[in-house]
Design a protein around this motif. Structure first.
Motif, short mmCIF file in Angstrom:
data_model
loop_
_atom_site.label_atom_id
_atom_site.label_comp_id
_atom_site.label_asym_id
_atom_site.label_seq_id
_atom_site.Cartn_x
_atom_site.Cartn_y
_atom_site.Cartn_z
N CYS A 68 -1.10 -4.75 -5.42
CA CYS A 68 -0.43 -5.63 -4.48
C CYS A 68 -1.26 -5.85 -3.22
O CYS A 68 -1.32 -6.96 -2.68
CB CYS A 68 0.94 -5.03 -4.13
SG CYS A 68 1.92 -5.99 -2.97
N ALA A 69 -1.95 -4.80 -2.75
CA ALA A 69 -2.67 -4.87 -1.49
C ALA A 69 -3.77 -5.93 -1.51
O ALA A 69 -4.01 -6.61 -0.51
CB ALA A 69 -3.26 -3.51 -1.15
N ALA A 103 7.89 -2.13 3.04
CA ALA A 103 8.11 -3.23 3.99
C ALA A 103 6.91 -4.16 4.04
O ALA A 103 7.07 -5.40 4.05
CB ALA A 103 8.41 -2.66 5.37
N SER A 104 5.71 -3.60 4.04
CA SER A 104 4.50 -4.42 4.09
C SER A 104 4.35 -5.26 2.83
O SER A 104 3.89 -6.41 2.89
CB SER A 104 3.26 -3.53 4.29
OG SER A 104 3.33 -2.82 5.50
N GLY A 122 -0.75 -2.00 5.88
CA GLY A 122 0.44 -1.20 5.64
C GLY A 122 0.60 -0.80 4.19
O GLY A 122 1.40 0.09 3.87
N ILE A 123 -0.15 -1.45 3.31
CA ILE A 123 -0.11 -1.09 1.90
C ILE A 123 -1.31 -0.21 1.55
O ILE A 123 -1.17 0.95 1.18
CB ILE A 123 -0.09 -2.34 1.00
CG1 ILE A 123 1.01 -3.31 1.44
CG2 ILE A 123 0.11 -1.94 -0.46
CD1 ILE A 123 0.97 -4.64 0.74
N PHE A 124 -2.53 -0.77 1.68
CA PHE A 124 -3.66 -0.05 1.10
C PHE A 124 -4.07 1.20 1.88
O PHE A 124 -4.38 2.23 1.28
CB PHE A 124 -4.86 -0.98 0.87
CG PHE A 124 -5.63 -1.38 2.09
CD1 PHE A 124 -6.55 -0.54 2.67
CD2 PHE A 124 -5.47 -2.65 2.63
CE1 PHE A 124 -7.28 -0.92 3.77
CE2 PHE A 124 -6.20 -3.05 3.73
CZ PHE A 124 -7.10 -2.18 4.31
N SER A 125 -4.03 1.16 3.20
CA SER A 125 -4.43 2.36 3.94
C SER A 125 -3.36 3.43 3.92
O SER A 125 -3.65 4.63 3.81
CB SER A 125 -4.78 1.98 5.39
OG SER A 125 -3.66 1.42 6.05
N LEU A 177 -8.21 -4.51 -9.86
CA LEU A 177 -7.45 -5.48 -10.66
C LEU A 177 -6.77 -6.51 -9.77
O LEU A 177 -6.73 -7.71 -10.10
CB LEU A 177 -6.41 -4.75 -11.52
CG LEU A 177 -5.54 -5.62 -12.43
CD1 LEU A 177 -6.41 -6.38 -13.42
CD2 LEU A 177 -4.51 -4.77 -13.15
N GLY A 178 -6.25 -6.07 -8.62
CA GLY A 178 -5.62 -7.00 -7.70
C GLY A 178 -6.61 -8.00 -7.12
O GLY A 178 -6.32 -9.20 -7.04
#
Length: 245
Positions: A31-32, A90-91, A124-127, A155-156
């Motif tokens: 997703c990130a 949330a992110s 807010g997602i990857f880190s 993949l993203g």
């Protein structure tokens, strides 16, 4: 499961319980990076659609990266205060919403603003997912989970370019944002359901007024500065080469 003397040992209870969390971090990695490079394969098309120059359309990439850089410290602060999973979920939803809204952009300037906001949602997602992994898995297993997470990010990033380029070629650039926004929304729902709340996290009680001093301490740490430089060089070369091509 583990093979011992020709027989397969059943997985441990802890390994079975960790599977939803592992799936959650892989989907979070996917997703990130599902939005960060969305305009890269569309830059020549955007130049024609908006009658803009090369530098102007490349701002759709530059401002997204700037949003990532400016938001990353604040994402860490929010995660320390309110919990890793809350910030990740949330992110993810905010990233889906900004993608769908970017599809409505009437001008290049509006698209650039939405791209900046997309970038601001990404740390807010990857880190925070990396912090979640380091907190929730023992050191003996965190390397394996981080590898699975990195596979999700790769993949993203691939899916982002592949999907947006093909949809823009056969439909238009608006539908590229719609498709990736809906895919991100599905990913956000999966993360919300399968990623378990953190067990070891203790909410931070550090006052917001001390936050700038904490950042300054990080910038005075030579080991951290070297780490920041490595991250800078990786994305500097990657984004520059792909954007130029």
């Amino acid at each position: 499961s583990i093979r011992v003397r020709g027989k397969r040992r059943p997985p441990t209870k802890a390994a079975v319980e960790a599977r939803p969390r592992t799936l959650g971090v892989v989907v979070a990695g996917f997703c990130a990076f599902l939005q960060l490079y969305v305009t890269q394969p569309m830059l020549p098309l955007l130049r024609e659609v908006f009658h803009a120059g090369t530098v102007e359309v490349s701002l759709t990439m530059t401002m997204a990266a700037l949003g990532v850089a400016l938001a990353a410290p604040w994402a860490g602060l929010m995660a320390d205060r309110y919990g890793r999973k809350r910030v990740i979920v949330a992110s993810s939803f905010l990233l889906a919403i900004t993608s769908l809204l970017a599809a409505t952009s009437p001008t290049l300037q509006a698209l650039i603003i939405w791209r900046f906001l997309q970038g601001a949602c990404t740390p807010g997602i990857f880190s925070i997912t990396i912090a979640y992994i380091n907190d929730e898995w023992p050191r003996s297993e965190s390397g394996r989970v981080l590898s699975a997470y990195v596979n999700g990010t790769v993949l993203g990033g691939f899916s982002c370019r592949f999907i947006s380029g093909h949809i823009a070629a056969y439909l238009n650039w608006h539908w590229s944002f719609v498709a990736l926004g809906l895919l991100t929304l599905v990913a956000a729902i999966v993360i919300a359901f399968v990623l378990t709340p953190e067990r070891t996290h203790q909410p931070s009680t550090i006052p917001l007024s001390d936050f700038p001093a904490a950042i300054a301490d990080h910038l005075r740490n030579p080991r951290l500065l070297v780490t920041y430089t490595v991250g800078f060089c990786v994305l500097f070369s990657l984004m520059a080469v792909f954007t130029y091509i």
